[in-house]
Design an enzyme around this catalytic site. Structure first.
Site: not given
Ligand code: KIV
Length: 263
Positions: A85, A113, A115, A182, A46-47
């Site tokens: 994500d 993924k 959190e 992280e 989600d970055s």
């Molecule tokens: O969103 C992302 O890129 C991440 C990584 C930095 C682990 O969660």
């Protein structure tokens, strides 16, 4: 040519002591290059909110955004495992998690993924029960920045370190196949790595994890300022700036195109 990397392959890498390499990818071209370099896992993080969509943090990213980018990444990849994500708000309940993870898997992700720890154990349980592999994520969890007050290292006190360790264990017990650690002290990441059977993937968590992840655009030097833990493996911002300035100058001066570049 190497074959397709699967979730069991990643689990086996911890058992055989082989380090796991992870980078973020948001589009087909970059995914193809990173895959060609042999990276084991591509994370459609989600970055993408910060890197591609121009937001200040990942909170505004939607499941529709991530699905769109997972589809693009999956078209560029032959071998790497693709992890999608789950964005903020897409897994508040196990039902939300199932519905939204299903969208990512249908778009080409092979795992998802999410959190936090104990708070999402039911979501992780529901997903793995339905055959959707889950990567956990504890420590500095960017989707909780409003609660933690920004991008701050977590687990510096004995109490918070204990909570992160117990969250990581809850993620493993719930059925996750791997976990991102992280923004935490490296000794804490080392302890979690020793105590868990599933692979740990570190970012800003020191060298003791089973693998490492970086935001690709940080590692390739697209930004002037990056977090302290980032190593810049290239200076693409400067390279692109210089190439584009040269192009502009040559067009303005009538030096491009020449006959050589004509049909
Ligand atoms: O969103 C992302 O890129 C991440 C990584 C930095 C682990 O969660």
């Amino acid at each position: 040519m190497r074959g397709k990397i699967t979730v069991p392959d990643i689990i086996d890498m911890k058992k055989s002591g082989k380090k796991i390499t992870v980078l973020t990818a948001y589009d087909s071209l970059f995914a193809n290059i990173l895959d060609g370099a042999g990276i084991h896992i591509l994370l459609v993080g989600d970055s993408l909110g910060n890197v591609v969509l121009g937001y200040e943090n990942p909170i505004p990213v939607t499941i529709k955004d991530v699905t769109h980018h997972v589809r693009a990444v999956s078209r560029g990849v032959k071998s790497a495992l693709i992890v999608g994500d789950m964005p903020f708000g897409s897994y508040f309940t196990p039902e939300d998690a199932l519905r939204n993870a299903g969208k990512l898997i249908q778009a080409g992700a092979e795992a998802v993924k999410l959190e936090r720890g104990t708070a999402v154990k039911d979501q992780i349980g529901a997903l793995t029960e339905m055959g959707i592999p889950v990567m956990g994520h504890v420590g500095l969890t960017p989707q909780s920045i409003h609660q933690i007050g920004g991008y701050r290292v977590q687990g510096r006190t004995p109490e918070t370190a204990k909570k992160i360790l117990s969250d990581a264990k809850a993620v493993e017990r719930a059925g996750a196949f791997a976990i991102v650690l992280e923004g935490m002290p490296s000794n804490l990441a080392g302890k979690i790595t020793d105590e868990l059977k599933i692979p740990t993937i570190g970012i800003g968590a020191g060298p003791h994890c089973d693998g490492q992840v970086l935001v690709t655009h940080d590692a390739l030097g697209f930004y002037e300022k990056t977090p302290k833990f980032v190593k810049k493996y290239a200076g693409l911002r400067e390279l692109i700036l210089s190439a584009v300035k040269t192009y502009k100058k040559e067009v303005e001066e009538g030096r491009f195109p020449t006959e050589e570049y004509s049909y």
